[in-house]
Design a protein around this motif. Sequence first.
Motif, mmCIF file in Angstrom:
data_model
loop_
_atom_site.group_PDB
_atom_site.id
_atom_site.type_symbol
_atom_site.label_atom_id
_atom_site.label_comp_id
_atom_site.label_asym_id
_atom_site.label_seq_id
_atom_site.Cartn_x
_atom_site.Cartn_y
_atom_site.Cartn_z
ATOM 1 N N UNK A 132 0.800 -1.224 0.000
ATOM 2 C CA UNK A 132 0.000 0.000 0.000
ATOM 3 C C UNK A 132 0.831 1.271 0.000
ATOM 4 N N UNK A 133 2.101 1.156 0.372
ATOM 5 C CA UNK A 133 2.941 2.351 0.542
ATOM 6 C C UNK A 133 4.161 2.240 -0.364
ATOM 7 N N UNK A 134 4.565 3.371 -0.902
ATOM 8 C CA UNK A 134 5.775 3.454 -1.720
ATOM 9 C C UNK A 134 6.940 2.827 -0.945
ATOM 10 N N UNK A 135 7.667 1.877 -1.542
ATOM 11 C CA UNK A 135 8.745 1.178 -0.817
ATOM 12 C C UNK A 135 9.789 2.102 -0.204
ATOM 13 N N UNK A 136 10.070 3.218 -0.866
ATOM 14 C CA UNK A 136 11.071 4.148 -0.312
ATOM 15 C C UNK A 136 10.550 4.857 0.929
ATOM 16 N N UNK A 137 9.232 5.029 1.016
ATOM 17 C CA UNK A 137 8.629 5.723 2.158
ATOM 18 C C UNK A 137 8.286 4.772 3.309
ATOM 19 N N UNK A 138 8.238 3.472 3.015
ATOM 20 C CA UNK A 138 7.768 2.484 3.990
ATOM 21 C C UNK A 138 8.503 2.531 5.331
ATOM 22 N N UNK A 139 9.841 2.595 5.372
ATOM 23 C CA UNK A 139 10.513 2.649 6.686
ATOM 24 C C UNK A 139 10.134 3.886 7.498
ATOM 25 N N UNK A 140 9.940 5.007 6.810
ATOM 26 C CA UNK A 140 9.572 6.245 7.511
ATOM 27 C C UNK A 140 8.151 6.157 8.067
ATOM 28 N N UNK A 141 7.248 5.630 7.251
ATOM 29 C CA UNK A 141 5.861 5.494 7.676
ATOM 30 C C UNK A 141 5.765 4.528 8.855
ATOM 31 N N UNK A 142 6.458 3.396 8.771
ATOM 32 C CA UNK A 142 6.433 2.407 9.847
ATOM 33 C C UNK A 142 6.928 3.005 11.153
ATOM 34 N N UNK A 169 -9.458 3.324 21.861
ATOM 35 C CA UNK A 169 -9.107 2.500 20.704
ATOM 36 C C UNK A 169 -9.615 3.105 19.395
ATOM 37 N N UNK A 170 -10.887 3.554 19.318
ATOM 38 C CA UNK A 170 -11.311 4.194 18.066
ATOM 39 C C UNK A 170 -10.507 5.447 17.735
ATOM 40 N N UNK A 171 -10.119 6.204 18.766
ATOM 41 C CA UNK A 171 -9.298 7.391 18.525
ATOM 42 C C UNK A 171 -7.941 7.000 17.970
ATOM 43 N N UNK A 172 -7.328 5.976 18.553
ATOM 44 C CA UNK A 172 -6.025 5.497 18.051
ATOM 45 C C UNK A 172 -6.161 5.025 16.613
ATOM 46 N N UNK A 173 -7.223 4.292 16.333
ATOM 47 C CA UNK A 173 -7.428 3.782 14.970
ATOM 48 C C UNK A 173 -7.623 4.939 13.984
ATOM 49 N N UNK A 174 -8.417 5.925 14.368
ATOM 50 C CA UNK A 174 -8.662 7.076 13.494
ATOM 51 C C UNK A 174 -7.364 7.800 13.175
ATOM 52 N N UNK A 175 -6.556 8.056 14.206
ATOM 53 C CA UNK A 175 -5.292 8.772 14.009
ATOM 54 C C UNK A 175 -4.319 7.960 13.154
ATOM 55 N N UNK A 176 -4.161 6.679 13.487
ATOM 56 C CA UNK A 176 -3.200 5.846 12.764
ATOM 57 C C UNK A 176 -3.611 5.663 11.310
ATOM 58 N N UNK A 177 -4.887 5.356 11.095
ATOM 59 C CA UNK A 177 -5.299 5.038 9.738
ATOM 60 C C UNK A 177 -5.533 6.265 8.872
ATOM 61 N N UNK A 178 -5.818 7.413 9.493
ATOM 62 C CA UNK A 178 -5.883 8.630 8.672
ATOM 63 C C UNK A 178 -4.489 8.947 8.142
ATOM 64 N N UNK A 179 -3.478 8.718 8.973
ATOM 65 C CA UNK A 179 -2.084 8.902 8.527
ATOM 66 C C UNK A 179 -1.742 7.898 7.434
ATOM 67 N N UNK A 180 -2.054 6.634 7.673
ATOM 68 C CA UNK A 180 -1.712 5.592 6.701
ATOM 69 C C UNK A 180 -2.460 5.778 5.390
ATOM 70 N N UNK A 181 -3.735 6.142 5.475
ATOM 71 C CA UNK A 181 -4.511 6.346 4.254
ATOM 72 C C UNK A 181 -3.978 7.525 3.460
ATOM 73 N N UNK A 182 -3.581 8.602 4.169
ATOM 74 C CA UNK A 182 -3.032 9.769 3.475
ATOM 75 C C UNK A 182 -1.734 9.407 2.766
ATOM 76 N N UNK A 183 -0.874 8.662 3.450
ATOM 77 C CA UNK A 183 0.397 8.264 2.846
ATOM 78 C C UNK A 183 0.159 7.298 1.685
ATOM 79 N N UNK A 184 -0.764 6.372 1.888
ATOM 80 C CA UNK A 184 -1.068 5.395 0.844
ATOM 81 C C UNK A 184 -1.600 6.098 -0.397
ATOM 82 N N UNK A 185 -2.519 7.054 -0.209
ATOM 83 C CA UNK A 185 -3.061 7.802 -1.343
ATOM 84 C C UNK A 185 -1.982 8.612 -2.037
#
Length: 196
Positions: A132-142, A169-185
């Motif tokens: 889902x994430x550009x391989x060059x960005x993956x270590x930074x995102x992780x 837990x929903x707050x953690x999920x929202x924060x984590x996945x909004x970041x991941x979705x933005x990076x993935x997009x």
Amino acid sequence: MAKPNPEKRARTKQRLMDAYITLLKTDSENPITASAVIEQAAVNRSTFYEYFDNVGDLKRAVEDNLIETMVSTAQNALDSGKNADLVDLVMNAYVKHGDLIGLFLSQQSTSYFTSRVKSVLMPLLANTLEEKVNPQELPYVSKFVTSGLLGFYSHWYEDKQTLPIEELVPLARTLAFSCLNAVSDTGKNNLLQPSE
């Protein structure tokens, strides 16, 4: 000479580790001494030094044991084929061992524990994101997401868990996945853009 009994040795080592954990939970502000562990575990001084060089060595053993448990739990969840995500994995670890994890993460002197937890969680996250994430960005995102989640749960522990876990837990999920979705997009957009 009688051969050492591996089961008995394992029990004695665990007894010393449990004594350290009890002392840490009782008073995390003051340094734990070998004498205090020996008294709490009700063992001889020579027994303590048969297993550990010093209290720092014992602390690392407790930290390593906790990390191994966290990794095993996470790996089992991922291997089960369920839709396990990092937020659930970290949250489940906190539910089972939160007080101890919180104590280690909140201690300013224990960067060893924090860096070890990151080093084992980051590859797990990277494996789930590699498509889902550009391989060059993956270590930074992780690293970013892992550090954020650890900081998030550490703050919750230090804040005496005032926010109910049902809201946390929903707050953690929202924060984590909004970041991941933005990076993935963004990664997908970058990959689709022609090179100039």
